[in-house]
Design an enzyme around this catalytic site. Structure first.
Site: not given
Length: 397
Positions: A124, A189, A212-213, A356
């Site tokens: 990312f 990560d 938060y995902k 996505r």
């Protein structure tokens, strides 16, 4: 597979009851849990308690009596089992970007004889940007693209377990062993894997992740940092904020690092955000991760099968080699996604051409997948995405 068969699978799903734990609009199929998880029903009450019963009634006393001061470490211990870690190995707080900076900087100091940082450009962007900034700050470090031939010169290797664009999954155990054999330290990560599958970073050196995902702790929720116990006595936190001090309330003029994971604290915890994280973890402590992973692979496989060859698959074809997302390519992917969202199927777009779809097993069912694929095919077949309004880019894609 037709819709009735999907409904039958939903009826037999051992995780089906968990959907009731979340607030989801009736007319939405939410396939963006890999970007921002859905709202747990218990979160609003937990946040209300923090705001009214703790802050409102206890005022500054909440730091002592409501456990606020210890939140980065109590939440860290609750997060630890989700990444294969143990008590005293994870600290929560700050952001993923800050955690990346801390982890990579600490690793560099543990390998002072090496001047190479290996970072996959498919990480990312914040990971790569933070490493670029750190290397520029230090001045005498070289940043190299991922290649095992560079491991022998690397001080640290920074990798994502799951690629944020394609969902491709790295073999954490194998890559960690190769990095260590070459004398490099490794930072993982796990932002796009934690909460979607069984994760185990315990053989690595450092790991970072967000909540938060798939973990559903809310927008801007605290990130976390894992530090392997073998490094905790010698690893240095270059962000020497007061929260990592050995005696923060002695108010000394010089910095003395705390022992263990506490030295990787930086600043005062965001108490209201931690309340939302705690509510989400109440759910996760009752979830068997092996079942989550099994359902994840089944959902993504069903979606791939239903879409067929209508779009190019950007994700690995083998469900075991991808995370809990499916990425598809289309040259006009952005307006396609906008048209799809207008019809109740929420995914997202990543430049230049990737649609996505994230499948959060706790609240997505097989019939949801069927309906999402059917709607996608309708948008494509009828070219509904060609409407002029879908061409305008929103700030967040």
């Amino acid at each position: 597979m037709d819709r009735d068969q999907c409904l039958a699978l939903d009826a037999e799903d051992p995780l089906r009851h968990l959907k009731d734990e979340f607030v989801l609009p009736d007319d939405v199929i939410y396939l963006v849990g890999n970007s921002l998880g859905a709202l747990p029903r218990r979160t609003a009450e937990r946040v209300r308690q923090t705001v009214e019963d703790e802050w409102g009634a206890q005022l500054v006393g909440g730091w002592n009596h409501a456990g606020w001061f210890e939140q980065p470490f109590t939440a860290g211990d609750r997060l630890a089992p989700l990444i294969g870690a143990g008590p005293g190995q994870v600290v929560a707080g700050n952001t993923t970007s800050i955690a990346v900076f801390q982890a990579v900087a600490a690793a560099l100091r543990l390998r002072p004889d090496r001047r190479v940082i290996v970072s996959d450009t498919r990480n990312f962007p914040t990971d790569h940007y933070m490493v670029q900034g750190l290397a520029g700050l230090l001045g005498d470090y070289e940043l190299r693209e991922l290649s095992e031939e560079h491991f022998g010169e690397a001080a640290v290797v920074l990798l994502s377990e799951v690629d944020y664009r394609t969902g491709a999954r790295q073999d954490v155990s194998s890559v960690t062993a190769k990095a260590h054999a070459a004398g490099a330290l490794i930072v993982w990560d796990v932002c796009h894997s934690v909460g979607a599958m069984e994760v185990d970073v315990s053989a690595g050196d450092f790991a970072v992740g967000c909540t938060y995902k798939y973990l559903n702790a809310g927008p801007g929720a605290p990130a976390f940092l894992y530090v392997n116990p073998r490094h905790q006595a010698t690893a240095e936190n270059v962000l020497t904020g007061w929260y990592g001090h050995a005696a923060p309330f002695e108010f000394e003029t010089g910095y003395r690092p705390a022992e263990g994971i506490r030295r990787f604290g930086v600043s005062t915890p965001h108490v209201v955000s931690f309340a939302a994280l705690e509510a989400a973890l109440d759910v996760w402590e009752r979830v068997p991760m092996d079942r989550v992973r099994a359902k994840s692979m089944a959902l993504t496989s069903l979606f791939v099968d239903l879409v067929g060859d209508r779009l190019e698959l950007a994700s690995p074809a083998d469900p075991a080699a991808r995370g809990s997302q499916v990425s598809l390519r289309h040259p006009d992917g952005y307006p396609v996604m906008r048209a799809l969202i207008d019809r109740g199927v929420h995914g997202d777009f990543r430049a230049p051409d990737i649609l996505r779809f994230g499948f959060a097993p706790l609240y997505i069912g097989y019939a949801d997948v069927h309906d999402a694929a059917t709607t996608l095919l309708e948008v494509l077949d009828k070219e509904l995405w060609r409407e002029e309004k879908y061409a305008a880019r929103l700030a967040v894609t």
